[in-house]
Design an enzyme around this catalytic site. Sequence first.
Site, PDB file in Angstrom:
ATOM      1  CG  ASN A   7    -162.209 -45.351  17.972  1.00 23.01           C
ATOM      2  OD1 ASN A   7    -161.494 -45.710  18.900  1.00 23.01           O
ATOM      3  ND2 ASN A   7    -163.530 -45.280  18.070  1.00 23.01           N
ATOM      4  CB  CYS A  16    -159.150 -43.706  24.699  1.00 21.18           C
ATOM      5  SG  CYS A  16    -157.540 -44.469  24.343  1.00 21.18           S
ATOM      6  N   GLY A  17    -158.825 -45.448  27.778  1.00 24.43           N
ATOM      7  CA  GLY A  17    -158.066 -45.488  29.018  1.00 24.43           C
ATOM      8  C   GLY A  17    -156.601 -45.167  28.825  1.00 24.43           C
ATOM      9  CG  ASN A  18    -153.950 -47.813  26.893  1.00 27.59           C
ATOM     10  OD1 ASN A  18    -153.880 -48.099  28.083  1.00 27.59           O
ATOM     11  ND2 ASN A  18    -153.955 -48.734  25.944  1.00 27.59           N
ATOM     12  CG  ASN A 138    -163.547 -52.097  22.103  1.00 30.27           C
ATOM     13  OD1 ASN A 138    -162.868 -51.713  21.181  1.00 30.27           O
ATOM     14  ND2 ASN A 138    -164.331 -51.274  22.804  1.00 30.27           N
ATOM     15  CD  GLU A 156    -158.306 -50.710  21.180  1.00 31.90           C
ATOM     16  OE1 GLU A 156    -159.026 -49.687  21.177  1.00 31.90           O
ATOM     17  OE2 GLU A 156    -157.111 -50.708  21.526  1.00 31.90           O
ATOM     18  NE  ARG A 157    -166.843 -49.429  19.914  1.00 28.48           N
ATOM     19  CZ  ARG A 157    -167.658 -49.165  20.932  1.00 28.48           C
ATOM     20  NH1 ARG A 157    -168.891 -49.634  20.947  1.00 28.48           N
ATOM     21  NH2 ARG A 157    -167.230 -48.455  21.957  1.00 28.48           N
ATOM     22  CB  CYS A 166    -157.728 -52.103  24.615  1.00 24.04           C
ATOM     23  SG  CYS A 166    -159.336 -51.296  24.756  1.00 24.04           S
ATOM     24  N   GLY A 167    -156.868 -49.781  27.142  1.00 26.52           N
ATOM     25  CA  GLY A 167    -157.061 -49.434  28.547  1.00 26.52           C
ATOM     26  C   GLY A 167    -158.420 -49.810  29.090  1.00 26.52           C
ATOM     27  CB  THR A 168    -161.910 -49.066  28.064  1.00 25.93           C
ATOM     28  OG1 THR A 168    -161.711 -49.239  26.652  1.00 25.93           O
ATOM     29  CG2 THR A 168    -161.883 -47.584  28.410  1.00 25.93           C
TER      30      THR A 168
END
Length: 225
Positions: A7, A16-18, A138, A156-157, A166-168
């Site tokens: 992060n 991290c999805g993205n 998040n 986002e955390r 944020c992907g997730t």
Amino acid sequence: IRMNYYNRDGSFGAMCGNGSRCLAMYAYKNGLVNRKEIILEAVDDIYKAEIIDDKNVKVTFPEPNEIRFNITIKAELGGGMKELVVNYADVGSDHIVIFLDDETNRAVLGKSAVDEIDINLLGVVLRNHYEFKPRGANVNFVQPVSENEIKIRTYERGVERETLACGTGVISSGVVSALQGKVKTPVKVMVQSKEILIIDFGFREGRISDLSLTGSAVKISEGSI
């Protein structure tokens, strides 16, 4: 390929999805792999990435580790302690999902559209809420738009402020929205950058299967250190 994601504040240990889409596209375009289907290892789980075209990547996720619905929490949101109804999902990263069309939330926040939310003010309070200790979470504010589309904004955390996507968070919001009957799959998710990401999954014998995130991965800069 193994992905270790850090992060903005240097913290580590969440998916991290993205980032997974970007990594897959980078690996493919730079010859680190020679196939469009890529096995990706991250945070002790296995993911599958598929290069769809020159711009888009689809990442298949394992079944969520945990989902909880309709959790009533109390938080200091200005003017004293107030109650909100939230949902929780762990898809490799912890997420709170807050629906703005919920009557309780609308009455407390006085907002029904994500564009009206002071997300950094509310996000920092909820991100550290005792209900989600010790890791925190998040925070996603969700507005259903149509039978298969939602808009979200995410605090986002690890960044400790709002991000453009944020992907997730998209996955968590899409899954919870569909399971709550607010939208149908595949779910179109408009993020703060105005890009549309796609969440799809199946539901068989009470379990989520074939969970995927599809979106773009485009190089915006290059440099050397």
